[in-house]
Motif scaffolding. Structure first.
Motif, short mmCIF file in Angstrom:
data_model
loop_
_atom_site.label_atom_id
_atom_site.label_comp_id
_atom_site.label_asym_id
_atom_site.label_seq_id
_atom_site.Cartn_x
_atom_site.Cartn_y
_atom_site.Cartn_z
N THR A 144 63.35 3.27 4.65
CA THR A 144 61.97 3.69 4.92
C THR A 144 61.55 3.31 6.33
O THR A 144 60.92 4.11 7.05
N VAL A 145 61.90 2.10 6.74
CA VAL A 145 61.56 1.68 8.09
C VAL A 145 62.22 2.58 9.13
O VAL A 145 61.58 3.03 10.09
N LEU A 146 63.49 2.86 8.94
CA LEU A 146 64.21 3.71 9.90
C LEU A 146 63.66 5.14 9.91
O LEU A 146 63.50 5.76 10.97
N GLY A 147 63.36 5.67 8.71
CA GLY A 147 62.84 7.03 8.65
C GLY A 147 61.50 7.17 9.35
O GLY A 147 61.26 8.16 10.06
N LEU A 148 60.62 6.19 9.17
CA LEU A 148 59.30 6.27 9.80
C LEU A 148 59.35 5.96 11.29
O LEU A 148 58.41 6.30 12.01
N SER A 149 60.43 5.32 11.74
CA SER A 149 60.56 4.99 13.16
C SER A 149 61.41 6.00 13.92
O SER A 149 61.52 5.90 15.14
N ALA A 150 62.01 6.95 13.21
CA ALA A 150 62.96 7.86 13.86
C ALA A 150 62.31 8.72 14.92
O ALA A 150 62.91 9.02 15.96
N SER A 151 61.04 9.14 14.69
CA SER A 151 60.39 10.01 15.66
C SER A 151 60.10 9.30 16.97
O SER A 151 59.84 9.95 17.99
N ARG A 152 60.14 7.97 16.99
CA ARG A 152 59.95 7.20 18.22
C ARG A 152 61.27 6.67 18.76
O ARG A 152 61.28 5.69 19.50
N ALA A 153 62.38 7.28 18.37
CA ALA A 153 63.71 6.89 18.85
C ALA A 153 64.00 5.42 18.56
O ALA A 153 64.64 4.72 19.35
N SER A 155 62.10 2.85 18.61
CA SER A 155 61.50 1.95 19.59
C SER A 155 61.36 0.55 19.01
O SER A 155 60.96 0.39 17.86
N PRO A 156 61.69 -0.51 19.78
CA PRO A 156 61.60 -1.87 19.24
C PRO A 156 60.22 -2.20 18.67
O PRO A 156 60.11 -2.78 17.60
N VAL A 157 59.16 -1.85 19.39
CA VAL A 157 57.81 -2.14 18.91
C VAL A 157 57.52 -1.40 17.62
O VAL A 157 56.99 -1.95 16.65
N THR A 158 57.90 -0.11 17.57
CA THR A 158 57.63 0.69 16.38
C THR A 158 58.40 0.16 15.17
O THR A 158 57.85 0.02 14.08
N VAL A 159 59.69 -0.14 15.36
CA VAL A 159 60.51 -0.64 14.25
C VAL A 159 59.95 -1.95 13.72
O VAL A 159 59.83 -2.16 12.51
N THR A 160 59.57 -2.85 14.62
CA THR A 160 59.05 -4.14 14.20
C THR A 160 57.74 -3.99 13.46
O THR A 160 57.52 -4.61 12.41
N LEU A 161 56.84 -3.16 13.96
CA LEU A 161 55.54 -2.98 13.33
C LEU A 161 55.68 -2.31 11.97
O LEU A 161 55.06 -2.72 10.97
N VAL A 162 56.50 -1.25 11.89
CA VAL A 162 56.71 -0.58 10.61
C VAL A 162 57.35 -1.53 9.61
O VAL A 162 56.99 -1.55 8.42
N GLY A 163 58.32 -2.33 10.08
CA GLY A 163 58.94 -3.30 9.18
C GLY A 163 57.95 -4.30 8.63
O GLY A 163 57.99 -4.65 7.45
N LEU A 164 57.03 -4.76 9.48
CA LEU A 164 56.01 -5.69 9.01
C LEU A 164 55.12 -5.04 7.96
O LEU A 164 54.77 -5.66 6.94
N ILE A 165 54.74 -3.80 8.19
CA ILE A 165 53.88 -3.09 7.24
C ILE A 165 54.59 -2.91 5.90
O ILE A 165 54.00 -3.10 4.83
N ILE A 166 55.87 -2.55 5.95
CA ILE A 166 56.63 -2.39 4.72
C ILE A 166 56.73 -3.72 3.98
O ILE A 166 56.60 -3.79 2.75
N SER A 167 56.95 -4.80 4.72
CA SER A 167 57.01 -6.12 4.09
C SER A 167 55.70 -6.47 3.41
O SER A 167 55.67 -6.94 2.26
N LEU A 168 54.60 -6.22 4.10
CA LEU A 168 53.29 -6.50 3.51
C LEU A 168 53.05 -5.61 2.29
O LEU A 168 52.52 -6.06 1.27
#
Length: 669
Positions: A144-153, A155-168
């Protein structure tokens, strides 16, 4: 405009640094061996250890405990600590973020949620093995994290933020289930807290045969990972496929974490602390960082576990995974002033900022939505036949305090989140990460469990004292110019990890006060009265009233420390002022409605996505969004399963996380 920062791949270490590394490693190794020797000798005398391996006596209970309990536990600690530290080093290097750790991508939270769901609704899935259920959950979260971050190539910031949201999101979903099924999940709480108890060598071999090949794959990716430490443009210029190799490196780290979590539960802090300590020792080359992190992680977890075994049996309820935070947090905080982390550039991803043409009109429309939602929240009540309109007495005594408290708490946390994200240049910054909310948790928990018959007022005093203590600590550290930017966030994470230890231990107990505590931790407005709500609202409005005085600071700070200093701003005065205001806002919200874990991140992002650029528009927009989302969550929580209630803090994540993830997954145009 894109600002890039070139940095060397590695720097040669001085003779003193090399000596310091060996001394640190030697001290940790010696301490671990001495503790290991002492604890094993208490079971079996040292002169019988060789016979223990060759010819153990099945009738000797102590020998069986040593051979099939103590030794597998020590081996598990070494393997789990080394694997998590290895994963943390990879993630922090690839994402170029010292706050990244194995749990950042939602792997641990996804595994725990999968086990919770399977335990309650699909027990047949456990026939395939608990580790496989956990691996499925971890894999789904990672995908899920990778799929939601794919459109931003990726990006380190995007992957980290999406991962935090998924964790929460996973954590909040599990908390909702635990509120209603606590008795059925006691065993899962024990697992999730990170206990290393073993009943044989099966789990140890399970981890060994999987971690060793994964570590080997990670070492094969050494050269591309080294290039990933540069900027993306520089790596592409050297012929590296940034997206694919970043994906491969993260997959290795997540796979190692998933294997460990599936066997021993969530081990906190090791993946963050071990790589940070290695960097603090002056190690720069990636290959050296990976090797030293393996040793540091293994020794850190082994030392923690052996120290726990020194405790009397009746006091060994403390989980090893959570206890690492209690021992490692002070060490990391003490070493933070030496952290030589590169300051993030002003604009890291080159993303074009969207600005709405008429921000005043956008704020007015948002304000109208807030008023409408406020009126509906006061009017609608839960009933047997569905939502019903209530009477004035109920509105005045019950719904008005809850609605006002939810709105005020959401405003306060969103304002604090806006200030923190601009101050640190980190989109993950939030009051909860700063650690002030954690201080409120510890203070409230101490009052609830140590003061007989503590009422609401006494609990509030305890929570306020905890918030004030953490605030004072951070203010003192900042005044000495020891903490700033990402170091401040690292200190907050270290403080929050101690709170995680306390909550993890309490969830394993059968105390009747646990339900009340869990409800408050989840962001409940159940016991809020009108006086408390008005007090929180007053603090939130005070934060907004300070905007004209803070506008210049909040405009300049995202440009980076170099620009701030060149414009003649005093970094110490700015940090003290902003941190004091953030602490006040966080404390007010925490005491009133509990330590919410998402509004501080979500409010500022919603405001920016709505085109409210600039602090003069972003902060009011974030405040309105934070209050609106929390009001909606409180209303739904009151009526959706009436007469039962779902805490607003839990529903905030359920409502806001999917929307925020959808917005983040859209590619900028």
């Amino acid at each position: 405009m894109t600002v890039t920062v070139a940095r060397p791949i590695h720097q040669p270490a001085s003779a003193a640094e090399r000596l310091g590394r060996w001394l640190i490693l030697a001290a940790l190794t010696l301490a671990a061996l001495l503790l290991l020797h002492h604890n094993l000798a208490r079971l079996v005398p040292a002169d019988q250890w060789m016979r223990l391996w060759r010819q153990p006596d099945p009738a000797a209970t102590a020998e069986m405990i040593a051979l099939y309990g103590f030794l597998p536990r020590a081996a598990m600690a070494i393997l789990a600590g080394a694997g998590l530290a290895f994963s943390g080093t990879i993630l922090q290097h690839v994402l170029r973020n010292p706050l990244a750790e194995p749990t950042t991508l939602g792997v641990a939270a996804g595994a725990q949620l999968a086990l919770t769901v399977a335990t309650l609704f699909a027990p047949w899935a456990m026939l395939f093995g608990r580790e496989w259920v956990a691996l499925v959950g971890a894999g789904v979260a990672f995908a899920t994290v990778l799929g939601l971050s794919a459109s931003r190539a990726l990006s380190p910031v995007t992957v980290t933020l999406v991962g935090l949201i998924i964790s929460l999101y996973c954590g909040m979903a599990g908390a909702v289930l635990s509120l209603f099924h606590h008795d059925l999940l006691i065993g899962l709480f024990l697992w999730g807290a990170g206990y290393l108890d073993q009943n044989g060598w099966a789990a140890t071999w399970f981890i060994t045969v999987r971690i060793i090949p994964l570590v080997a794959v990670g070492l094969l990716l050494m050269r591309p990972m080294t290039l990933l430490g540069l900027t993306d443009e520089a790596a592409r210029g050297l012929g590296l496929s940034v997206v694919w190799f970043r994906l491969a490196a993260m997959a290795v780290a997540v796979a190692i974490t998933a294997v460990i979590v599936s066997s021993v539960g969530v081990i906190s802090f090791v993946g963050l602390a071990a790589p940070a300590i290695v960097r603090l020792a002056g190690i720069r080359r990636l290959s050296a960082q990976l090797a030293w992190s393996l040793a540091a992680g293994a020794l850190l977890l082994l030392l923690t576990d052996q120290l726990i075994l020194l405790l009397p049996t009746t006091y060994r309820a403390f989980p090893t995974g959570a206890m690492t935070a209690l021992l490692g947090a002070p060490v990391l905080i003490a070493l933070l002033p030496r952290l030589k982390a590169a300051e993030p550039p002003a604009i890291a991803n080159g993303e074009r900022v969207r600005r709405v043409s008429r921000p005043g009109l956008a704020l007015a429309i948002l304000g109208i939505l807030v008023v409408i939602t406020f009126a509906l929240s006061l009017s609608i009540a839960g009933g047997v036949e569905g939502p019903l309109f209530g009477y004035w007495d109920e509105i005045r005594d019950f719904r008005l305090p809850r609605t006002l408290s939810a709105f005020a708490g959401g405003m306060a946390l969103a304002i604090a989140g806006t200030i923190l994200q601009r101050q640190t240049g980190n989109p993950l910054a939030a009051p909860e990460v700063l650690g002030v909310s954690s201080g409120g948790i510890l203070g409230t928990v101490a009052v609830m469990f140590l003061v007989s018959g503590a009422g609401r007022g006494t609990q509030m005093l305890g929570g306020g004292a905890g918030c004030a203590t953490v605030m004072l600590f951070l203010l003192l550290m900042t005044r000495r110019n020891a903490l700033s930017g990402q170091r401040l966030l690292l200190a907050g994470i270290a403080l929050s990890s101690i709170t995680g230890l306390v909550v993890a231990v309490l969830r394993t107990f059968q105390d009747p006060r646990l339900g009340q505590l869990l409800a408050w931790l989840s962001g409940s407005t159940y016991q809020t009265d009108l006086k408390e709500a008005l007090s929180t609202l007053g603090v939130a409005l005070l934060g907004l009233a300070a905007l004209p005085f803070l506008r210049r600071w909040l405009t300049i700070l995202p440009l980076g420390g170099t620009v701030v200093r060149s414009l003649g701003l005093s970094g110490r005065i700015v940090s003290l002022s902003l941190l004091g205001l953030v602490a006040l806002l966080s404390a007010a919200a925490t005491i009133s409605i509990g330590p919410l874990s998402f509004v501080g991140v979500m409010g500022p992002h919603f405001a920016r996505r709505a085109g409210l650029a600039g602090p003069q528009y972003e902060m009011p927009g974030a405040a309105l969004f934070g209050g609106l989302v929390l009001m909606i969550a409180d209303l739904i929580g009151r009526v959706v399963i009436f007469p039962y209630n779902i805490p607003a803090g839990l529903l905030t994540t359920v409502i806001g996380a999917p929307v925020l993830l959808l917005l983040m997954s859209r590619k900028s145009r």
